[in-house]
Design a protein around this motif. Structure first.
Motif, mmCIF file in Angstrom:
data_model
loop_
_atom_site.group_PDB
_atom_site.id
_atom_site.type_symbol
_atom_site.label_atom_id
_atom_site.label_comp_id
_atom_site.label_asym_id
_atom_site.label_seq_id
_atom_site.Cartn_x
_atom_site.Cartn_y
_atom_site.Cartn_z
ATOM 1 N N VAL A 61 -46.169 65.933 58.975
ATOM 2 C CA VAL A 61 -47.579 65.891 58.566
ATOM 3 C C VAL A 61 -48.303 65.072 59.840
ATOM 4 C CG1 VAL A 61 -47.116 65.734 56.335
ATOM 5 C CG2 VAL A 61 -46.949 63.844 57.444
ATOM 6 N N SER A 62 -49.687 65.079 59.756
ATOM 7 C CA SER A 62 -50.379 64.802 60.931
ATOM 8 C C SER A 62 -50.987 63.352 60.146
ATOM 9 C CB SER A 62 -51.547 65.419 61.354
ATOM 10 O OG SER A 62 -52.528 65.750 60.120
ATOM 11 N N GLN A 63 -51.245 62.359 60.862
ATOM 12 C CA GLN A 63 -51.587 61.129 60.436
ATOM 13 C C GLN A 63 -52.826 61.275 59.494
ATOM 14 O OE1 GLN A 63 -50.053 58.588 60.614
ATOM 15 N NE2 GLN A 63 -51.329 56.774 59.868
ATOM 16 N N PRO A 64 -53.861 61.720 59.982
ATOM 17 C CA PRO A 64 -55.140 61.761 58.996
ATOM 18 C C PRO A 64 -54.847 62.549 57.716
ATOM 19 C CG PRO A 64 -55.714 62.240 61.280
ATOM 20 C CD PRO A 64 -54.209 62.517 61.005
ATOM 21 N N TYR A 65 -54.506 63.939 57.620
ATOM 22 C CA TYR A 65 -54.311 64.789 56.427
ATOM 23 C C TYR A 65 -53.801 66.159 56.900
ATOM 24 C CZ TYR A 65 -55.541 67.544 52.303
ATOM 25 O OH TYR A 65 -55.683 68.170 51.304
ATOM 26 N N THR A 66 -52.535 66.413 55.895
ATOM 27 C CA THR A 66 -52.281 67.956 56.401
ATOM 28 C C THR A 66 -51.992 68.653 54.978
ATOM 29 O OG1 THR A 66 -50.718 66.828 58.071
ATOM 30 C CG2 THR A 66 -50.112 69.312 57.260
ATOM 31 N N ALA A 67 -52.299 69.729 54.852
ATOM 32 C CA ALA A 67 -51.939 70.454 53.505
ATOM 33 C C ALA A 67 -51.664 72.037 53.952
ATOM 34 C CB ALA A 67 -53.629 70.676 53.069
ATOM 35 N N GLY A 144 -50.704 69.934 68.002
ATOM 36 C CA GLY A 144 -49.477 69.729 68.283
ATOM 37 C C GLY A 144 -48.431 69.499 67.239
ATOM 38 N N VAL A 145 -48.895 68.959 66.141
ATOM 39 C CA VAL A 145 -48.252 68.454 65.099
ATOM 40 C C VAL A 145 -48.105 69.884 64.329
ATOM 41 C CG1 VAL A 145 -48.421 67.833 62.573
ATOM 42 C CG2 VAL A 145 -49.109 66.369 64.472
ATOM 43 N N LEU A 146 -48.690 70.833 64.220
ATOM 44 C CA LEU A 146 -48.811 72.084 63.605
ATOM 45 C C LEU A 146 -47.688 73.003 64.484
ATOM 46 C CD1 LEU A 146 -52.246 73.347 61.943
ATOM 47 C CD2 LEU A 146 -50.431 71.794 61.005
ATOM 48 N N ASN A 147 -47.761 72.853 65.854
ATOM 49 C CA ASN A 147 -46.993 73.392 66.908
ATOM 50 C C ASN A 147 -45.588 73.493 66.417
ATOM 51 O OD1 ASN A 147 -47.124 75.887 68.559
ATOM 52 N ND2 ASN A 147 -46.469 74.373 70.026
ATOM 53 N N THR A 148 -45.280 72.538 65.768
ATOM 54 C CA THR A 148 -43.537 72.171 65.503
ATOM 55 C C THR A 148 -43.262 72.611 64.064
ATOM 56 O OG1 THR A 148 -44.168 70.084 64.687
ATOM 57 C CG2 THR A 148 -43.672 70.047 67.088
#
Length: 156
Positions: A61-67, A144-148
């Motif tokens: 998850v990224s710091q602000p928000y991930t869905a 970068g977060v989504l790339n993992t």
């Protein structure tokens, strides 16, 4: 959606591999893959096919928000979860058909909090993963977060 020839699944097929997470290009005013895409979100997609077996999704998850949203091949949304509902630093779940779910042994030591299982109404569809960037300079971090993130077939 049943008569549309260029639905989301059809548009994403040339850009994605089956059962693999793919980071989508950043939308711009000149070109965008899908209509009405919010440029404040980085987006990744997994075009899945459960005929090869259940799928394991792992998304930090990224710091602000991930869905994460789940759609059938015909663009019907059937499940969604965000980082707040997951309550962890990683969203992890298993995606399977009802038949595959029936084959899973119910283990008393594995609780619902330990293993989230989502049942797909169809064998093919899309998993859309989105991470919010509160400012334009944060888009590379969200990407970068989504790339993992991964979606991989697990042996039955």
């Amino acid at each position: 959606p049943r008569t549309a020839t260029q639905d989301a699944y059809a548009r994403l097929t040339p850009l994605t591999e089956t059962n693999k997470m793919t980071l989508l290009p950043t939308p711009s005013a000149e070109s965008t893959l899908m209509p009405f895409v919010d440029p404040a979100f980085a987006t990744a997609v997994c075009r899945y096919d459960l005929t090869q077996g259940p799928l394991k999704l792992q998304a930090p998850v990224s710091q602000p928000y991930t869905a994460v949203s789940f759609y059938t091949r015909r663009d019907v949304a059937y499940y969604a979860i965000n980082d707040r509902a997951a309550g962890r630093r990683t969203i992890e779940l298993d995606l399977m058909t009802a038949e595959q779910r029936a084959q899973v042994q119910d283990d008393e030591e594995v609780t619902a909090a330990d293993r989230l299982i989502v049942t797909s109404p169809t064998t093919t569809g899309l998993i859309i993963l989105r991470a919010f960037a509160p400012e334009p300079g944060a888009i590379p971090l969200a990407r970068g977060v989504l790339n993992t993130a991964t979606c991989t077939v697990t042996p039955e």
